[in-house]
Design a protein around this motif. Structure first.
Motif, PDB file in Angstrom:
ATOM      1  N   LEU A   9      -6.281 -10.486   3.040  1.00 40.34           N
ATOM      2  CA  LEU A   9      -6.708  -9.899   4.306  1.00 40.34           C
ATOM      3  C   LEU A   9      -5.494  -9.857   5.212  1.00 40.34           C
ATOM      4  CD1 LEU A   9      -9.300  -8.934   5.899  1.00 40.34           C
ATOM      5  CD2 LEU A   9      -9.248 -11.204   6.960  1.00 40.34           C
ATOM      6  N   SER A  10      -5.146  -8.671   5.686  1.00 37.26           N
ATOM      7  CA  SER A  10      -3.912  -8.503   6.452  1.00 37.26           C
ATOM      8  C   SER A  10      -4.035  -7.243   7.295  1.00 37.26           C
ATOM      9  CB  SER A  10      -2.726  -8.361   5.490  1.00 37.26           C
ATOM     10  OG  SER A  10      -2.808  -7.137   4.772  1.00 37.26           O
ATOM     11  N   PRO A  11      -3.076  -6.985   8.184  1.00 41.24           N
ATOM     12  CA  PRO A  11      -3.102  -5.723   8.925  1.00 41.24           C
ATOM     13  C   PRO A  11      -3.131  -4.505   8.007  1.00 41.24           C
ATOM     14  CG  PRO A  11      -1.590  -7.246   9.981  1.00 41.24           C
ATOM     15  CD  PRO A  11      -2.009  -7.888   8.693  1.00 41.24           C
ATOM     16  N   ALA A  12      -2.518  -4.612   6.838  1.00 42.57           N
ATOM     17  CA  ALA A  12      -2.513  -3.496   5.897  1.00 42.57           C
ATOM     18  C   ALA A  12      -3.805  -3.395   5.099  1.00 42.57           C
ATOM     19  CB  ALA A  12      -1.334  -3.625   4.940  1.00 42.57           C
ATOM     20  N   GLU A  13      -4.476  -4.512   4.886  1.00 44.05           N
ATOM     21  CA  GLU A  13      -5.757  -4.563   4.183  1.00 44.05           C
ATOM     22  C   GLU A  13      -6.744  -5.298   5.083  1.00 44.05           C
ATOM     23  OE1 GLU A  13      -6.540  -3.072   1.499  1.00 44.05           O
ATOM     24  OE2 GLU A  13      -4.568  -2.503   0.727  1.00 44.05           O
ATOM     25  N   PRO A  14      -7.322  -4.605   6.075  1.00 39.39           N
ATOM     26  CA  PRO A  14      -8.075  -5.285   7.123  1.00 39.39           C
ATOM     27  C   PRO A  14      -9.521  -5.630   6.776  1.00 39.39           C
ATOM     28  CG  PRO A  14      -7.939  -2.954   7.612  1.00 39.39           C
ATOM     29  CD  PRO A  14      -7.141  -3.171   6.367  1.00 39.39           C
ATOM     30  N   VAL A  15      -9.955  -5.291   5.581  1.00 37.79           N
ATOM     31  CA  VAL A  15     -11.300  -5.697   5.147  1.00 37.79           C
ATOM     32  C   VAL A  15     -11.230  -6.000   3.660  1.00 37.79           C
ATOM     33  CG1 VAL A  15     -12.039  -3.294   4.757  1.00 37.79           C
ATOM     34  CG2 VAL A  15     -13.757  -5.079   5.062  1.00 37.79           C
ATOM     35  N   VAL A  16     -11.889  -7.088   3.259  1.00 41.99           N
ATOM     36  CA  VAL A  16     -11.884  -7.511   1.869  1.00 41.99           C
ATOM     37  C   VAL A  16     -13.201  -8.225   1.590  1.00 41.99           C
ATOM     38  CG1 VAL A  16     -10.843  -9.787   2.282  1.00 41.99           C
ATOM     39  CG2 VAL A  16     -10.452  -8.635   0.094  1.00 41.99           C
TER      40      VAL A  16
END
Length: 454
Positions: A19-26
């Motif tokens: 979960l990160s700014p680049a992958e904001p939903v997981v």
């Protein structure tokens, strides 16, 4: 405890960049919890009967190949309702002998495939039985064949999920004029028809009503066997539908409660004369899935705080469109994945889609969320993030299974492992990669851009 594993997984997902700014939903799946639910189901029925039982997981609840493989390794089969679901089951390695086909609209091609493979088939209606007549005559099959009946015992609290109402689209309606007689006659004419199927329950249906529906099917099986003069029906498929508690981490009702209720109300079901099939779905997976999403912005409107997140209608469609029927909990974590503390404040938790109703929660009392925080939406392992709703062409989130161990030596073939904030090592394994923009374009006709102008 499931909540402790969840807290560790949230922290580890942030630490490891799932979960990160680049992958904001997981989305996360607790594999220990899934195995525990499978074990609870099998042991609950083993405690009340020595008869053979096939527990066929309803693939529609979580159509993910690794999940089907995990459940198969735990001793479960599958119930499929489409060619797509059957393809998933076969990809997971589930054998035909552990597969049941149910659908109210099976095509001739679907039926031919099932009969060729030896998959159990539950016909939905008398017209389908007539179609099967020709197919079983033209080619021998090892498929166990049955008929679905609707006991018409009534609805639960969610009309759209109540399958045993007077006008349900499923099965032969037993209380309609002449229907019961027609069903008995259908078995008299077809010695190859050896199963009887019903499915009364789903979310919102009380256990007593589920048991009543099963009792009606059992009574019909007894009537048919008496009419035939032998035990032609040797297996009862009693469906699934155990409801799920979405209000806390407590797993209620339990499979053991339901099995004991059936033993008390339909004792003949468990005396060894009938093999059994169950088709549970939501109750096996819901409690073991969690959506994580970053809070992109916070704002206030009309005096109410609003946290704008990346989880909404695309991963929790039923909740957004029917929040009173499908409420979900929302848990607050800080930007490092630690449980958020602070004064509890009434606020809205919004999703990213461009319509006003895209809300995970309205007027929910939570520690005040801040920009960059993380929200976790538990109980989403069934009928949520695996069933993507492509509003605004939002991408499907990545899904990762996780385990928590005291000590770890790395993750051979997994997504990685790391220290879960002082309580164990969290190891993630990819179940489904996040969808790419190129994949969105491809499935939206990207290869045929000039189709309408050429």
């Amino acid at each position: 405890m499931a909540s402790s594993r969840r807290d560790l997984a949230v922290r580890a997902a942030v630490d490891q960049g799932l979960l990160s700014p680049a992958e904001p939903v997981v989305a996360l799946l607790d594999t220990v919890g899934i195995r525990a639910s499978a074990a609870a189901l099998t042991s609950a029925f083993a405690a009340v009967t020595d008869a053979p039982v096939l527990h066929a997981f309803a693939v529609k609840a979580a159509p993910l190949v690794p999940v089907l493989r995990l459940l198969h390794e735990a001793g479960l089969g599958v119930e499929v309702a489409s060619p797509g679901e059957l393809a998933l089951a076969r990809a997971a390695g589930v054998p035909p002998t552990a597969t049941v086909l149910d659908s109210p609209a099976k095509t001739p091609a679907e039926l031919r495939q099932a009969l060729a493979l030896g998959i159990a088939v539950n016909a939905d209606n008398l017209q389908e039985l007539a179609r099967l007549d020709a197919l079983v005559t033209s080619a021998p099959t090892a498929s166990p064949l049955g008929l679905r009946v609707n006991p018409q015992v009534g609805a639960g609290s969610i009309g759209a999920l109540s399958t045993a109402t007077a006008t349900s689209k499923f099965g032969v309606a037993l209380r309609d004029e002449g229907a019961r007689k027609a069903v008995v006659q259908a078995y008299l004419e077809r010695p190859w028809l050896t199963r009887l199927h019903t499915h009364t329950g789903s979310q919102g249906v009380p256990l007593a009503l589920m048991a009543e529906g099963v009792g009606e099917a059992y009574a019909l099986a007894e009537e048919i066997n008496r009419a035939v003069g032998r035990q032609q029906i040797d297996t009862l498929d009693i469906g699934g539908g155990l409801p799920v508690n979405f209000h806390s981490d407590e797993e209620t009702p339990t499979y053991a409660e339901y099995a004991r209720l059936l033993a008390d109300t339909v004792p003949g079901l468990f005396d060894g004369r009938y093999g059994l099939v169950t088709e549970f779905g939501r109750s096996l997976l819901a409690k073991h899935g969690t959506v994580l999403a970053r809070v992109e912005y916070t704002k206030s409107s009309g005096g109410r705080p609003i946290a704008v997140t990346h989880a909404g209608v695309q991963v929790a469609t039923r909740t957004v469109y029917a929040p009173d029927t499908w409420p979900l909990r929302v848990l607050a974590y800080d930007s490092e994945g630690r449980p958020r503390t602070g004064e509890v404040t009434v606020q809205d938790v919004a999703g990213p889609a461009c319509f006003a109703g895209d809300l995970l929660a309205t007027g929910r009392a939570l520690p005040l969320l801040h920009q960059g925080d993380v929200v976790a939406v538990p109980d989403t392992g069934a009928y949520c993030f695996a069933h993507h709703y492509a509003y605004n062409s939002l991408p499907r989130p990545g899904i990762h299974g996780f385990t928590v161990t005291e000590h770890g030596d790395g993750d051979a073939g997994g997504h990685g492992s790391g220290d879960g904030a002082g309580g164990g090592v969290v190891t993630f394994r990819t179940v489904r990669k996040p969808q790419t923009l190129a994949e969105i374009v491809a499935e939206s006709g990207g290869a045929h851009a000039d189709a309408l102008v050429g």
